[in-house]
Design an enzyme around this catalytic site. Structure first.
Site, PDB file in Angstrom:
ATOM      1  CG  LEU A  64       8.708  -3.310   7.665  1.00 53.54           C
ATOM      2  CD1 LEU A  64       8.678  -2.272   6.909  1.00 53.54           C
ATOM      3  CD2 LEU A  64       7.664  -4.223   8.209  1.00 53.54           C
ATOM      4  CG  ASP A  65       3.038  -7.195   3.964  1.00 49.98           C
ATOM      5  OD1 ASP A  65       4.045  -8.312   4.702  1.00 49.98           O
ATOM      6  OD2 ASP A  65       2.129  -7.004   4.338  1.00 49.98           O
ATOM      7  CG  MET A  66       6.364  -3.522  -2.764  1.00 43.87           C
ATOM      8  SD  MET A  66       5.538  -4.590  -4.460  1.00 43.87           S
ATOM      9  CE  MET A  66       3.859  -3.667  -5.031  1.00 43.87           C
ATOM     10  CB  THR A  68       4.394  -2.210   5.390  1.00 44.87           C
ATOM     11  OG1 THR A  68       2.671  -2.968   4.780  1.00 44.87           O
ATOM     12  CG2 THR A  68       4.110  -1.547   7.379  1.00 44.87           C
ATOM     13  NE  ARG A 165      -1.924  -5.360   3.343  1.00 42.86           N
ATOM     14  CZ  ARG A 165      -1.348  -5.538   2.802  1.00 42.86           C
ATOM     15  NH1 ARG A 165       0.065  -6.208   2.045  1.00 42.86           N
ATOM     16  NH2 ARG A 165      -2.279  -5.582   1.255  1.00 42.86           N
TER      17      ARG A 165
END
Length: 219
Positions: A64-66, A68, A165
């Site tokens: 997961l993105d940092m 998120t 996003r």
């Protein structure tokens, strides 16, 4: 988001474990913590390293993105890792996210189909590119509208970097708190990215049991 040099990732003591057995671990990653270590010194801290300090056999399956938050599954053996990785490649893992987006969406549901490619001069940003981009599809469904904001469920049919996003920003409903994509209003509306991996469904890599995990969005 590019973390400042004095950035301090959130605490995870105790570890946010949702499920544990001999083959897998499911955790609820907080926003602001990397899934895996980055290249820069201030990006070495990550959920997988914290997890391996307690469970040395833990292996990363996806990310997961940092910024998120939400559900991640980790394997605890090479065979479980192979099985889960293949399930992700076959799109046999179902992921649903919850997000707060700018504006009250007019329709109740829809699909965004816009190809994405890495924006090399501005990486790690990505952009829409109809000629060279990779196919990228997202389903969205309104959960609630309130005071100029919409809560939506997002289902990525592909797994491109920053897909949710960008897709929300491209239909003029940027995710609140996203500092890279969207309008000035959506970027400044919250002090965190309002994107959360809410539901994760897959077959257990050893037993074949159908599993479904949920985590309430913290916004």
């Amino acid at each position: 988001m590019n973390a400042p040099l004095d950035y301090r990732p959130p605490e995870t003591d105790p570890l946010p474990i949702i499920h544990e057995d001999a083959a897998i671990l499911v955790l609820d990653k907080p926003a602001g913590l990397l899934s895996v270590p980055g290249r820069l010194e201030q990006h070495k801290d990550s959920l997988i390293l914290r997890l391996q300090a307690v469970y040395p056999d833990a292996l990363t399956v996806h990310r997961l993105d940092m910024d998120t938050s939400g559900l991640m599954v980790f394997a605890r053996s090479a065979s479980a890792h192979r099985s889960l990785s293949m399930a992700f490649e076959r799109k046999a893992v179902q992921k649903t996210y919850v997000a707060l987006v700018w504006g009250e969406m007019g329709e109740d549901a829809g699909e965004v189909d816009l190809p994405l490619i890495k924006d090399w001069p501005n990486r790690p940003r990505h952009i829409v590119d109809h000629e060279n981009g990779k196919p990228s599809k997202t389903l969205w469904r309104v959960l609630e509208r309130h005071d100029g904001v919409t809560r939506v469920a997002l289902t990525p049919l592909t797994g491109r970097t920053h897909q949710l996003r960008i897709h929300m920003a491209e239909i003029s409903h940027g995710i609140l708190g996203d500092c890279w994509y969207g309008s000035a209003e959506s970027m400044s509306a919250r002090n965190r990215l309002c994107l959360h991996a809410f539901e994760l469904s897959f077959m257990h890599p050893e037993t074949g049991e159908a599993l479904k995990f949920q985590s309430k969005a913290p916004f």
